[in-house]
Design an enzyme around this catalytic site. Structure first.
Site, PDB file in Angstrom:
ATOM      1  CG  HIS A   1       1.450   0.959  -4.466  1.00 47.55           C
ATOM      2  ND1 HIS A   1       1.752   2.375  -4.170  1.00 47.55           N
ATOM      3  CD2 HIS A   1       0.082   1.059  -4.678  1.00 47.55           C
ATOM      4  CE1 HIS A   1       0.800   3.348  -4.519  1.00 47.55           C
ATOM      5  NE2 HIS A   1      -0.206   2.583  -4.696  1.00 47.55           N
TER       6      HIS A   1
ATOM      7  CB  SER B   1      -2.178   2.167  -7.221  1.00 46.25           C
ATOM      8  OG  SER B   1      -2.429   1.953  -5.907  1.00 46.25           O
TER       9      SER B   1
ATOM     10  CG  ASP C   1       4.851   3.019  -3.154  1.00 47.09           C
ATOM     11  OD1 ASP C   1       4.022   2.099  -2.631  1.00 47.09           O
ATOM     12  OD2 ASP C   1       4.594   3.459  -4.142  1.00 47.09           O
TER      13      ASP C   1
END
Length: 358
Positions: free
Chosen positions: A321, A31, A318
């Protein structure tokens, strides 16, 4: 003296008759680099294709697990090229005739939630780096990507945080010791680089993991402290990162006409944590968007979440991340930073070294 010798060796292996700026970026990993592949993958549960993801830059969700751009995006912008499409989106658009061919600015193969170990989060339907590599290989074998373009491209890899975080999940106790687990991860990275080189990749940048033991999601782990980083996890991260750097040091000598760079993201992020105000942060421990302790008990955008009014002041967007602001700072350092942060040369230099034709 050693650092100057490394730079000299790099340039001697890479310098020859063919010189041109990099024209494309091919990204692999998780990610941290993913541009939204999972959104296009049926039955994949690792998603960020809902608000408020993407809200600070794109103004809508793109599948990126942050509020804006990622490292791959910023590097592309520093190079002056368009942002890469997710592979699965490009594949769909070529198949339905929306695009005549795959874009010449590169492709993003990264898949959020994936790892360097094939089994990591496979129950979530993510794409491990082995399959990402096969996707790229198929394009090369089908002559969808020209040899010259590939040699004028960056190949970026960042992967491993999901493997190490998963090692500490109580629902799936590991069969290997921490050292054996890290070595298994590094074996996969070596095989990845070997195959990228065989397929024509010559400028390879490997980014270290950040301090995974400091992510807000550690609040989900029963044995992890919430008043400080999870030391056992970060110990594994540093061991893995050390192995990555050793691999990168050998690229120029092991692979003909190839050049490597190691981005010390762990050290970069720890600098942010030690002097946050210098980098515009007021919070380097909690998620801007999330729920519960540290904002780490559920994903941003899920039921009960809250969002901070100033995401640029948070290191984390978040529970796992970084925020776009964090990514921008990291990317600037990777692009033009000093050798203590990216070595033996930064990406700006690596983009302009001379690569001989095969």
């Amino acid at each position: 003296m050693e650092s100057r010798l490394l730079i000299s060796l790099l340039l001697s292996f890479c310098s020859s008759s063919f010189s041109h700026n990099v024209h494309a970026v091919f990204s692999f990993g998780d990610s941290i680099l993913d541009a939204g592949n999972n959104h296009f993958k049926e039955n994949c549960t690792a998603q960020a294709d809902f608000p408020p993801y993407g809200s600070s830059f794109f103004r809508h969700p793109t599948g990126r697990f942050t509020n804006g751009r990622t490292v791959s995006d910023f590097i592309s912008q520093f190079m002056g090229i368009e942002l890469q499409k997710p592979y699965l989106q490009a594949q769909m658009e070529v198949a339905n005739g929306t695009m005549k061919g795959y874009p010449p600015n590169g492709i993003n193969f990264a898949s959020a939630g994936s790892g360097v170990l094939r089994g990591t989060n496979q129950d979530m339907g993510v794409t491990p780096i082995q399959d990402q590599l096969q996707q790229f290989q198929k394009l090369v074998e089908q002559d969808q990507m020209g040899k010259e373009l590939i040699q004028r491209s960056f190949f970026l890899l960042e992967s491993g945080s999901n493997d190490i975080f998963g090692y500490f999940m109580p629902s799936d106790p590991p069969a290997l010791t921490p050292d054996a687990y890290v070595q298994a991860m590094l074996t996969e990275v070596r095989q990845f680089i070997n195959q990228i080189h065989k397929l024509g990749g010559r400028r390879i940048a490997i980014f270290s993991l950040g301090p995974v033991g400091c992510v807000p999601a550690r609040a989900l782990l029963p044995d992890a402290p919430v008043d400080r980083c999870f030391g056992k996890m970060n110990k594994m991260v540093k061991s893995y990162n050390s192995g990555l750097e050793s691999i990168v040091k050998n690229i120029s000598s092991q692979y003909p006409r190839a050049c490597g760079a190691y981005g010390a993201v762990y050290d970069i992020v720890q600098t942010f944590r030690s002097i946050p105000s210098r980098y515009g942060f007021t919070n380097v421990s909690s998620a801007c968007c999330g729920y519960g302790t540290l904002g780490g008990l559920s994903q941003c955008g899920r039921e009960g979440y809250t969002v901070c009014p100033n995401p640029n002041q948070f290191m984390f967007w978040d529970y796992f991340h970084p925020s776009e602001h964090t990514y921008k700072l990291i990317s600037k350092i990777l692009w033009s930073g000093r050798q203590s942060r990216i070595r033996p040369v930064n990406l700006k230099t690596l983009a302009n070294v001379k690569i001989s034709r095969d």
